[in-house]
Design a protein around this motif. Structure first.
Motif, PDB file in Angstrom:
ATOM      1  N   PRO A 347       1.343 -83.988 -29.964  1.00  0.00           N
ATOM      2  CA  PRO A 347       2.803 -84.304 -29.910  1.00  0.00           C
ATOM      3  C   PRO A 347       3.784 -82.971 -29.861  1.00  0.00           C
ATOM      4  N   ALA A 348       4.953 -82.914 -29.345  1.00  0.00           N
ATOM      5  CA  ALA A 348       5.532 -81.657 -29.305  1.00  0.00           C
ATOM      6  C   ALA A 348       7.183 -82.132 -29.279  1.00  0.00           C
ATOM      7  N   CYS A 350      10.980 -82.631 -28.565  1.00  0.00           N
ATOM      8  CA  CYS A 350      11.401 -83.160 -27.348  1.00  0.00           C
ATOM      9  C   CYS A 350      12.027 -82.022 -26.672  1.00  0.00           C
ATOM     10  N   ALA A 383       1.256 -74.586 -32.203  1.00  0.00           N
ATOM     11  CA  ALA A 383       1.579 -73.664 -31.181  1.00  0.00           C
ATOM     12  C   ALA A 383       2.687 -74.252 -30.033  1.00  0.00           C
ATOM     13  N   PRO A 384       3.692 -73.270 -29.740  1.00  0.00           N
ATOM     14  CA  PRO A 384       3.567 -71.746 -29.837  1.00  0.00           C
ATOM     15  C   PRO A 384       4.283 -71.229 -30.988  1.00  0.00           C
ATOM     16  N   LEU A 560       7.750 -70.008 -21.776  1.00  0.00           N
ATOM     17  CA  LEU A 560       6.815 -71.104 -22.325  1.00  0.00           C
ATOM     18  C   LEU A 560       6.680 -71.007 -23.790  1.00  0.00           C
ATOM     19  N   GLY A 563       8.139 -73.595 -26.181  1.00  0.00           N
ATOM     20  CA  GLY A 563       7.487 -74.869 -26.479  1.00  0.00           C
ATOM     21  C   GLY A 563       7.895 -76.065 -25.874  1.00  0.00           C
ATOM     22  N   CYS A 564       8.920 -75.752 -24.874  1.00  0.00           N
ATOM     23  CA  CYS A 564       9.611 -76.960 -24.351  1.00  0.00           C
ATOM     24  C   CYS A 564       8.642 -77.767 -23.183  1.00  0.00           C
ATOM     25  N   PRO A 565       8.622 -79.130 -23.404  1.00  0.00           N
ATOM     26  CA  PRO A 565       7.814 -79.824 -22.464  1.00  0.00           C
ATOM     27  C   PRO A 565       8.239 -79.893 -21.168  1.00  0.00           C
ATOM     28  N   ILE A 567       9.058 -77.428 -19.503  1.00  0.00           N
ATOM     29  CA  ILE A 567       9.009 -76.028 -18.542  1.00  0.00           C
ATOM     30  C   ILE A 567       7.455 -75.955 -18.520  1.00  0.00           C
ATOM     31  N   SER A 568       7.112 -75.679 -17.271  1.00  0.00           N
ATOM     32  CA  SER A 568       5.788 -75.271 -16.847  1.00  0.00           C
ATOM     33  C   SER A 568       5.848 -74.026 -15.832  1.00  0.00           C
TER      34      SER A 568
END
Lengths: 597, 191
Positions: A347-348, A350, A383-384, A560, A563-565, A567-568
């Motif tokens: 889980p991250a 949001c 992480a991160p 990155l 830790g934002c879901p 962004i990649s």
């Protein structure tokens, strides 16, 4: 509406509360119990409230019972630890009208910090207990528990587990039976627990238990299914269903639905003709110990085999395949495939989570130890950010930080500061008394209250800071900064955590202080349904989205670290998923090349 | 004989609504039905599952055993593989050809695995569906979940249940027609 309905166990308990004529219900949210009060709050005949914590919820329900209304409280398993103090003594007094408490346990720890078996609380506090196995039983037992509570002048505990709470099965709906308010009559000998009175009630508890022991042997909730076999199964709660899938009609069954006091005579009569018995129960050896006490250890296969070797797993859910594996090695075919092609989905936080800016800044610091708490923000450990050193239970962040800071201060040359981190609802739950400890006992640690304007992790329940009750009525908005100052903290700052410079400077400020301080990061959860008050305070909240200027992006991947879901990095350029991004701008502030707009 | 259906996906994909509609239909057809969901962290990008079990006789456990699912419907392809050990020896997999990367991938710690569909096909009777494309043909990518529900209805021979009625009772009026079309589309794809 059909009279038969598919319901979760939680919905069925709520329905049972409604049908039983209950007028007052209180709870604090916690998985897997949360939906019980959420559903109760939809019945206008019941006054339903979120209390600041489980102890308060139970005590309010106790008071309501004394006032003469059937009353109810629900909580997750660890919530009963918080409510244990009144629970043990109310066991002596009983209520006036019926008083029923639900504990929702978590075999397998799907969303909890431990796996305690709260059936032990029934025995420990001498409170009668039911263990429903499906939604129909959830409703039936809830209703009957009120009858029992009134007849025997005792609170009654209902122990459910995650699969009972969150699985659906068919329930017959019935009408609500209105219950008149029972007039309150002063009775100090019963209700004032000074030693001289309480010791007399102590005797009453034993008398009541003697009656209930007999009841347990002869009640409809505990019954034998005799298939004419010499192998038997004793099971309670959801484990009954798992066992029936495995053994079918090849064994005799003793179903236990009323499990404190246990039906010892019934168990003895069931066991005496068996050559072998399986005891199937989740968590502790609660029934198994009783079977052994009756002298059947030599035929008993539960958590242990007769030779004391391990038989069923000590912990985790006892689903049918787990039982089958222990009994006969398993059922056969299970697909084998290349597991290396399956990645975890940890889980991250949001996209747009207001905790992100705080953890990004905190995680960079080497001069802090972080004492965490229970909520979405516990994810700050991962992480991160790697921005959490320890956590254990609601409110412990603040008190733990205080204790640790005091000892670190004893170490010569120490420069480490301890930061306690908790949410708004957790602060109201049990952070306030811990903060008082810091002030009173001259501590100097730092407390950060992540005020996202809602109880987030459990799915957005109202709390004393949100301005609404459980049933949606407007109420006072408790001012966290005002509470903090009133408790005696002199250094308090309330800031927007999405402003990274401000966040960093505020942490610098707190760390440099010799006295205790509190930082309140005030910004709504990105998933919050905004109230009029919120809209007034944050009129521009997330009105644009962030985009990457590919010409400027150098592919450094620093973004990155947010830790934002959303962004990649693809082909050495940052990419922002437009469907997820809400424009919090944390990544934009991190980017060293101004490549994010 | 108890039938076992496993729906898997990632939080936010609409597995919960699909399984709700499915169980209501099964209930209407007078089956005993049990359903179990684990969705504690679903809001935060976690893996979600719905176990659905139904029978003309009594159903006891709400949880499917490993090796016992008649059908697995995966809303995301890596999720199909994650739960493949639930599939019966002659069970079927319907997999949405759709990738949701997850944190280890977006944060650059791992690559999204290659060859998932091939691995599924190697191990099980697998039908690949581009539910996103099909949904857009119908008019909205939001009905992806109802297309996948349609594949269950088709493959489990549940087409005699009045799904239109269930949708009418449980979906906002403006989305009923769209959802009806999506279920029909799924039924066709399962043939």
């Amino acid at each position: 509406m059909s009279k038969q309905q598919l319901m979760t166990g939680n919905e069925a308990i709520a329905r049972g509360v409604f049908e039983a004529g209950v007028r007052f219900a209180a709870a604090y949210p916690g998985t897997p119990s949360t939906e019980i009060l959420e559903n109760i709050s939809t019945y206008k005949e019941v006054l339903a409230q979120w209390s600041p914590n489980e102890k308060v919820a139970f005590e309010a329900a106790y008071g309501a019972s004394l006032g003469g209304a059937r009353s109810f409280a629900s909580m997750k398993h660890v919530g009963l630890n918080v409510a244990a103090d009144p629970f043990f003594t109310v066991a002596y007094t009983g209520g006036n009208a019926g008083l029923v408490v639900v504990t929702a346990d978590e075999p397998g720890q799907h969303s909890s910090q431990n796996e305690q078996d709260n059936r032990n609380y029934a025995r420990h506090a001498k409170v009668p207990m039911f263990e429903p196995a499906d939604s129909a039983q959830c409703k039936a037992m809830t209703k009957f528990a009120f009858e029992m509570s009134e007849q025997h002048e005792t609170p009654v505990l209902i122990r459910v587990t995650t699969r009972v709470c969150h699985s659906k099965s068919l329930v017959e709906l019935e009408d609500r039976v209105e219950k008149e308010i029972v007039p309150y009559v002063k009775n100090a000998k019963k209700y004032v627990c000074v030693p001289a009175n309480a010791i007399i009630r102590r005797g009453e508890v034993e008398k009541r238990l003697d009656t209930l022991k007999e009841y347990s042997n002869n009640c409809e909730w505990n019954y034998i299914e005799d298939n004419g076999k010499d192998v038997g199964v004793i099971a309670s709660g959801m484990a009954i269903n798992y066992a029936k899938e495995v053994f079918g009609s090849d064994v005799n069954y003793l179903n236990i639905g009323f499990s404190y006091p246990l039906p010892m005579k019934l168990m003895d009569s069931f066991l005496k003709n068996l050559k072998k018995v399986y005891v199937i129960e989740e968590n502790d050896e609660y029934i198994e110990d009783a079977v052994k006490m009756l002298g059947y250890k030599h035929i008993c296969f539960g958590k242990y085999a007769p030779d004391e070797s391990r038989f069923l797993p000590a912990y985790g859910e006892l689903t049918s395949d787990v039982i089958r594996k222990a009994v006969n090695g398993g059922k056969g075919y299970v697909a084998s495939f290349d597991r290396s092609k399956v990645l975890g989905r940890p889980p991250a936080l949001c996209a747009g989570c207001p905790h992100r800016g705080f953890f990004y800044e905190l995680g960079k610091r080497k001069d802090v130890v972080v004492s965490g708490d229970i909520g979405c923000y516990t994810l700050g450990f991962a992480a991160p950010y790697n921005a959490m050193d320890f956590n254990c239970c609601m409110g412990a962040s603040v008190s733990g930080a205080n204790g640790m800071q005091k000892v670190l201060n004893m170490v010569e040359g120490n420069e480490k500061r301890v930061v306690g981190v908790l949410g708004d609802s957790t602060f109201f739950h049990s952070g306030m008394t811990s903060l008082l400890d810091i002030v009173y006992n001259k501590g100097n640690c730092i407390t950060v209250i992540l005020d996202n304007r809602i109880t987030g992790m459990t799915g957005h329940q109202q709390n004393p800071g949100t301005g609404f009750t459980a049933q949606g009525e407007p109420t006072e908005i408790v001012d966290i900064e005002g509470v903090v100052r009133a408790l005696g903290i002199k250094h308090v700052r309330t800031i927007d955590p999405n402003d990274l410079t401000l966040m960093r400077e505020t942490l610098d400020w707190a760390i440099a202080l010799k006295e205790p301080s509190v930082i309140i990061t005030r910004y709504p959860c990105v998933l919050k349904k905004m109230s009029a008050h919120d809209k007034n305070e944050w009129p521009q909240m997330y009105s644009s989205k962030c985009t990457v200027d590919a010409d400027k992006c150098i592919g450094c991947k620093l973004c990155l670290r947010s830790g934002c879901p959303a962004i990649s990095v693809k082909d050495k350029k940052a990419v922002i998923d437009k469907t997820m991004c809400v424009g919090c701008s944390v990544c934009k502030q991190i980017c060293p090349k101004d490549a994010i707009n | 004989m108890t039938k076992n259906i496993l729906l898997v996906g990632v939080g936010g994909q609409g597995t919960i609504l699909a399984s709700k509609i499915l169980t209501l239909g099964l209930q209407k057809a007078n089956y005993d039905v049990k359903m179990s969901e684990i969705h504690g962290m679903s809001q935060r990008g976690g893996s979600v599952t719905s176990h659905i079990r139904y029978s003309e006789d009594k159903v006891y456990s709400p949880v499917i055993e490993h090796g016992q699912a008649d059908v697995i419907v995966a809303f995301e392809k890596m999720e199909a593989l994650r739960y493949l050990d639930y599939l019966k020896v002659d069970g079927k997999v319907f997999v949405n050809d759709y990738e949701i990367p997850g944190m280890p991938v977006t944060s650059g710690q791992a690559e999204y695995p290659q060859g998932i569909i091939e691995e599924l096909k190697r191990v099980a009777d697998t039908t690949v569906i581009d539910a996103n494309k099909e949904a857009e043909k119908i008019g909205s990518s939001k009905v992806m979940n109802m297309i996948l529900l349609g594949t269950i209805i088709g493959s489990m021979n549940l087409t005699n249940i009045d799904w239109d009625q269930i949708l009418t009772e449980n979906v906002k009026p403006q989305f009923i027609e769209l959802n009806k079309k999506a279920i029909k589309c799924g039924i066709e794809l399962a043939k």
